[in-house]
Design an enzyme around this catalytic site. Structure first.
Site, PDB file in Angstrom:
ATOM      1  N   HIS A   1      39.097  67.605  65.843  1.00 30.69           N
ATOM      2  CA  HIS A   1      40.429  67.404  66.426  1.00 30.69           C
ATOM      3  C   HIS A   1      40.524  65.964  66.923  1.00 30.69           C
ATOM      4  O   HIS A   1      39.524  65.407  67.389  1.00 30.69           O
ATOM      5  CB  HIS A   1      40.634  68.391  67.580  1.00 30.69           C
ATOM      6  CG  HIS A   1      42.048  68.407  68.059  1.00 30.69           C
ATOM      7  ND1 HIS A   1      42.553  67.434  68.880  1.00 30.69           N
ATOM      8  CD2 HIS A   1      43.075  69.252  67.786  1.00 30.69           C
ATOM      9  CE1 HIS A   1      43.839  67.688  69.109  1.00 30.69           C
ATOM     10  NE2 HIS A   1      44.176  68.785  68.441  1.00 30.69           N
TER      11      HIS A   1
ATOM     12  N   GLU B   1      41.615  64.798  69.528  1.00 32.94           N
ATOM     13  CA  GLU B   1      41.225  64.638  70.937  1.00 32.94           C
ATOM     14  C   GLU B   1      39.703  64.579  71.076  1.00 32.94           C
ATOM     15  O   GLU B   1      39.189  64.124  72.101  1.00 32.94           O
ATOM     16  CB  GLU B   1      41.857  65.764  71.781  1.00 32.94           C
ATOM     17  CG  GLU B   1      43.355  65.498  71.983  1.00 32.94           C
ATOM     18  CD  GLU B   1      44.224  66.726  72.151  1.00 32.94           C
ATOM     19  OE1 GLU B   1      43.708  67.816  72.473  1.00 32.94           O
ATOM     20  OE2 GLU B   1      45.449  66.593  71.951  1.00 32.94           O
TER      21      GLU B   1
ATOM     22  N   LYS C   1      43.761  74.405  74.033  1.00 35.32           N
ATOM     23  CA  LYS C   1      43.179  73.198  74.647  1.00 35.32           C
ATOM     24  C   LYS C   1      42.602  73.550  76.031  1.00 35.32           C
ATOM     25  O   LYS C   1      42.160  74.675  76.239  1.00 35.32           O
ATOM     26  CB  LYS C   1      44.226  72.085  74.709  1.00 35.32           C
ATOM     27  CG  LYS C   1      44.856  71.823  73.336  1.00 35.32           C
ATOM     28  CD  LYS C   1      45.600  70.545  73.235  1.00 35.32           C
ATOM     29  CE  LYS C   1      46.135  70.404  71.827  1.00 35.32           C
ATOM     30  NZ  LYS C   1      46.808  69.138  71.587  1.00 35.32           N
TER      31      LYS C   1
ATOM     32  N   GLY D   1      51.485  66.626  70.705  1.00 37.16           N
ATOM     33  CA  GLY D   1      51.952  66.687  72.093  1.00 37.16           C
ATOM     34  C   GLY D   1      53.090  65.719  72.408  1.00 37.16           C
ATOM     35  O   GLY D   1      53.438  65.529  73.572  1.00 37.16           O
TER      36      GLY D   1
ATOM     37  N   GLU E   1      46.907  66.699  61.089  1.00 40.04           N
ATOM     38  CA  GLU E   1      47.562  66.484  62.374  1.00 40.04           C
ATOM     39  C   GLU E   1      47.718  64.989  62.625  1.00 40.04           C
ATOM     40  O   GLU E   1      46.746  64.329  63.057  1.00 40.04           O
ATOM     41  CB  GLU E   1      46.722  67.080  63.506  1.00 40.04           C
ATOM     42  CG  GLU E   1      46.520  68.564  63.414  1.00 40.04           C
ATOM     43  CD  GLU E   1      46.292  69.175  64.793  1.00 40.04           C
ATOM     44  OE1 GLU E   1      47.023  70.085  65.159  1.00 40.04           O
ATOM     45  OE2 GLU E   1      45.384  68.706  65.513  1.00 40.04           O
TER      46      GLU E   1
ATOM     47  N   SER F   1      53.177  68.969  67.418  1.00 39.37           N
ATOM     48  CA  SER F   1      54.529  69.266  67.931  1.00 39.37           C
ATOM     49  C   SER F   1      55.274  70.312  67.109  1.00 39.37           C
ATOM     50  O   SER F   1      56.488  70.212  66.903  1.00 39.37           O
ATOM     51  CB  SER F   1      55.347  67.978  68.037  1.00 39.37           C
ATOM     52  OG  SER F   1      54.791  67.128  69.023  1.00 39.37           O
TER      53      SER F   1
ATOM     54  N   ASN G   1      45.931  76.589  69.564  1.00 38.95           N
ATOM     55  CA  ASN G   1      44.918  75.755  70.217  1.00 38.95           C
ATOM     56  C   ASN G   1      45.348  75.606  71.674  1.00 38.95           C
ATOM     57  O   ASN G   1      46.218  74.806  71.980  1.00 38.95           O
ATOM     58  CB  ASN G   1      44.858  74.398  69.496  1.00 38.95           C
ATOM     59  CG  ASN G   1      43.902  73.433  70.171  1.00 38.95           C
ATOM     60  OD1 ASN G   1      43.166  73.808  71.087  1.00 38.95           O
ATOM     61  ND2 ASN G   1      43.911  72.188  69.719  1.00 38.95           N
TER      62      ASN G   1
END
Ligand code: PGA
Length: 252
Positions: free
Chosen positions: A99, A101, A14, A175, A169, A214, A12
């Site tokens: 996701h 985000e 991003k 991250g 996730e 991560s 991904n």
């Protein structure tokens, strides 16, 4: 004992990379899979602007193309959005939906995520449906309840191994350089598997359950070896060709 499906490792990217970086990374990956057949199915999800050009580089290779999001509608007045059929037309086989985000950054709830997954199905794409608890939810001991309700609310009807991938996730792990322990990951994955089997019977057994948050070359062998973990969704480490490839090669 369940027969493990072929693992899947998805990059991904991003909102990272201009054309030159993306093309270079995709060329590098395509060359690696030409030299050595990967142990897993490999998917690259570039930002929307690079889907086309990266797709051209990957075409004919063993690396599949994915996207990071789609709209729930097939077309129409949705300024700034991209539909699943447009992504399929550009060569995508996968699309990430739900996701964190998007869930947190754009206020997308389960109903929206399910709508996007359904749109992906209509376009012949395989949605990678993400679920995961926040740090506060984990601290309150609500992890299993949260992921169960997200799964329940986000999955379209009639899903099975051929048309859906799930990614667990934990939001706080994305991250951050922090990950749950291998046992904690296995607990959540076992829980998700039980739910899938309860809902879909045998079909639920073969659905791939990825871990994301991560993942690095260092922790990948343990995380990818955990019970009911069928691959990884990789953000930061997917931007470095060596790291991403090392993660792909860590699949059992
Ligand atoms: P990360 O991102 O690997 O950088 O934690 C994973 C993801 O958000 O999919």
């Amino acid at each position: 004992m369940r027969r493990r499906p072929r693992p899947l490792v998805a990059a991904n990217w991003k909102m990272n990379g201009l054309r030159r970086d993306g093309v270079e990374r995709a060329r590098d990956l395509a060359a690696r899979v030409r030299r050595r057949t990967p142990k897993c199915e490999v998917v690259v999800c570039p930002p929307a602007t690079l889907v086309h050009v990266v797709g051209e580089v990957l075409s004919g290779s063993l690396v599949a193309l994915g996207a990071q999001d789609c709209h729930a509608a097939d077309n129409g007045a949705h300024t700034g959005d991209v539909s699943a059929s447009m992504l399929a037309d550009a060569g995508c086989r996968f699309v990430i939906v739900g996701h964190s985000e998007r869930r947190y950054g754009h206020g997308e709830g389960d109903t929206t995520v399910r709508g996007k997954a359904e749109a992906a199905h209509r376009a012949g794409l395989i949605p990678i449906v993400c679920v995961g608890e926040s740090e506060a939810e984990r601290e309150a001991g609500r992890t299993l309840e949260v992921v169960a309700s997200q799964l329940q609310g986000s999955l379209p009807q009639g899903t099975g191994p051929a048309n859906v991938v799930i990614a667990y996730e934990p939001v706080w792990a994305i991250g951050s350089g922090r990950t749950p322990s291998v046992d904690e990951v296995a607990d959540v994955h076992r829980h998700l598997r039980r739910l899938l089997v309860d809902q879909r019977g045998e079909e639920g057994r073969g659905v791939r359950l990825l871990y994301g948050g991560s993942v690095t070359p260092r922790n990948a062998p343990d995380l990818l070896g955990a019970e009911e973990v069928d691959g990884a969704l990789v953000g930061g480490a997917s931007l470095k060709a060596d790291d991403f490839w090392a993660i792909c090669e860590s699949c059992p």
